[in-house]
Design a protein around this motif. Structure first.
Motif, short mmCIF file in Angstrom:
data_model
loop_
_atom_site.label_atom_id
_atom_site.label_comp_id
_atom_site.label_asym_id
_atom_site.label_seq_id
_atom_site.Cartn_x
_atom_site.Cartn_y
_atom_site.Cartn_z
N THR A 165 15.56 8.63 5.26
CA THR A 165 14.55 7.79 4.62
C THR A 165 13.55 7.31 5.67
N LEU A 166 12.28 7.58 5.43
CA LEU A 166 11.21 7.15 6.34
C LEU A 166 10.69 5.80 5.88
N PRO A 167 10.39 4.90 6.81
CA PRO A 167 9.91 3.56 6.42
C PRO A 167 8.49 3.55 5.89
N ASN A 168 7.69 4.57 6.21
CA ASN A 168 6.33 4.68 5.68
C ASN A 168 5.90 6.13 5.70
N ARG A 169 4.65 6.38 5.31
CA ARG A 169 4.17 7.76 5.11
C ARG A 169 3.33 8.28 6.28
N ILE A 170 3.41 7.63 7.43
CA ILE A 170 2.64 8.05 8.60
C ILE A 170 3.53 8.89 9.50
N VAL A 171 3.11 10.13 9.74
CA VAL A 171 3.86 11.07 10.57
C VAL A 171 3.09 11.30 11.87
N PRO A 175 0.84 -1.20 0.00
CA PRO A 175 0.00 0.00 0.00
C PRO A 175 0.87 1.25 0.00
N LYS A 176 0.41 2.28 -0.68
CA LYS A 176 1.19 3.52 -0.79
C LYS A 176 1.54 4.09 0.58
N LEU A 177 0.63 3.95 1.54
CA LEU A 177 0.86 4.48 2.88
C LEU A 177 2.07 3.84 3.54
N PHE A 178 2.44 2.65 3.09
CA PHE A 178 3.55 1.94 3.72
C PHE A 178 4.78 1.83 2.80
N GLU A 179 4.81 2.65 1.78
CA GLU A 179 6.01 2.76 0.97
C GLU A 179 6.99 3.74 1.64
N PRO A 180 8.28 3.50 1.55
CA PRO A 180 9.25 4.44 2.13
C PRO A 180 9.27 5.76 1.36
N LEU A 181 9.81 6.79 2.00
CA LEU A 181 9.93 8.11 1.38
C LEU A 181 11.21 8.76 1.88
N THR A 182 11.93 9.40 0.99
CA THR A 182 13.20 10.02 1.34
C THR A 182 13.05 11.53 1.47
N LEU A 183 13.54 12.07 2.57
CA LEU A 183 13.59 13.52 2.81
C LEU A 183 15.06 13.89 3.01
N GLY A 184 15.68 14.44 1.98
CA GLY A 184 17.09 14.78 2.10
C GLY A 184 17.91 13.54 2.40
N SER A 185 18.62 13.59 3.51
CA SER A 185 19.47 12.46 3.91
C SER A 185 18.73 11.41 4.73
#
Length: 367
Positions: free
Chosen positions: A16-22, A4-14
């Motif tokens: 990397t977040l394991p998922n899209r939940i903040v 699911p897109k919500l659980f795809e990783p995302l990179t912010l600068g240096s």
């Protein structure tokens, strides 16, 4: 089966977040002279094992007079830094969740009592009260002590305080910084024509009203290493006629992107007591969508996002890149676990909790 897109990783600068939940920053009003206490260790500790992609420390004052209340967390001196480092060191024994901090100055909305004691402004002549500051000498509420209009010396002190707090955050291993320019606090006060009626180069036109928040952003950006994530939280609208609005927010967001902003967290309101907010599930998502369409940096949506499918739809359709939860995570600190189970994703959990895996979700926890 795809992730699911919500659980795809995302990179912010240096980073990397394991998922899209903040986990959104949530003030606890439980500090002593700006120093975190055992409450923060318990509060942040439970959230750090929630499975979210990023944990954000509550609004952290860069100066004592920048606190919302006398019990707010700060990061203006060595004692504050040591208390926060102690908390983070304890948490990191058990969690590798990325941790961000929201740096803030409350401006005219400072010097208030605790929410459970009414949250009213405390007069500067009373215990735990002090003189507030702002772009103009305009009180937030009728009958309150007006803030002192900041001169160039006061503005320089705030810029330097944001930069110094940023350096302290990096020193104790915080992974990212969010600058608070929302909810009616100081930087938002400079942006909105309702609270900024200056006659100098920091008031009047949109370019002038953006000037000081942009200077603060650049001071923080210059104080941290290259590629270190520095984001900002904005109120996309005051929800008041002739106030700060979405069109101005889009211009501000584009300018921030050009100056190296790593992400934009889109909230709303908080500047004026006459605000008329159409509260409902995901009521701020359309604001995030408009900002998202204008910039290429990641955008965070927030505000009454509680349903798992709704959260997945927000990131899946591209309305935003991440979703933030605040009160929903207080109510249910295992919300990311339940979202993963519902959407068919895997999630990381502490080894001590692995035996809680439900039989109907045998692949829930990531080995």
């Amino acid at each position: 089966m795809s992730t699911p897109k919500l659980f795809e990783p995302l990179t912010l600068g240096s980073l990397t977040l394991p998922n899209r939940i903040v986990i959104a920053p949530m003030c606890q009003y439980s500090a002593v002279d700006g120093c975190m206490t055992d409450w923060h260790l318990m509060h942040l500790g439970q959230l750090a094992v929630s499975g979210a992609g990023l944990l954000t420390i509550e609004a952290t004052a860069v100066l004592p007079e920048g606190r919302i209340s006398y019990a707010d967390v700060g990061l203006w001196d060595d004692q504050n830094e040591a208390a926060m480092a102690r908390t983070l060191d304890a948490i990191r024994q058990w969690s590798d969740m990325p941790i961000a901090i929201q740096l803030a100055h409350a401006g005219r909305k400072a010097s208030t009592d605790l929410p459970w004691l009414g949250g009213k402004q405390i007069a500067l002549t009373q215990r735990n009260g002090w003189q507030t500051v702002g772009p103009s000498s305009i009180a937030y509420q009728p009958g309150e002590q007006p803030p002192e209009a900041m001169d160039q010396t006061a503005m320089q002190a705030v810029r330097e305080a944001f930069a110094e707090s940023a350096r302290r955050a990096v020193r104790i291993g915080i992974d990212a910084i969010q600058i608070h320019a929302a909810h009616g606090y100081l930087l938002h006060q400079f942006l909105s024509p309702l609270s900024n009626q200056r006659q100098d180069e920091y008031g009047g036109t949109l370019e002038n009203r953006m000037r000081f928040p942009l200077e603060v952003f650049e001071a923080v950006r210059d104080a941290v290493p290259a590629h270190y994530p520095v984001s900002i939280r904005v109120s996309a609208t005051d929800w008041v006629t002739h106030g700060w609005d979405l069109e101005q927010t889009v211009t501000f967001a584009k300018t921030l992107e050009r100056r190296g902003c790593g992400a934009i967290h889109v909230s709303s309101g908080g500047l004026h007591p006459a605000q008329q907010i159409p509260v409902g599930p995901g009521y701020q998502v359309p604001l995030a969508r408009e900002v998202k369409q204008a910039v290429s940096v990641p955008v965070v949506a927030v505000g009454l996002i509680t349903d798992f499918d709704h959260a997945e739809a927000i990131v899946g359709t591209g309305d935003a890149d991440l979703v933030a939860l605040g009160r929903g995570l207080l109510y249910n600190p295992r919300w990311p676990w339940h979202a993963a189970a519902h959407l068919g994703a895997t999630i990381k959990a502490p080894k001590q909790y692995l035996r809680s895996q439900p039989r109907q979700f045998p692949d829930l926890f990531d080995d």
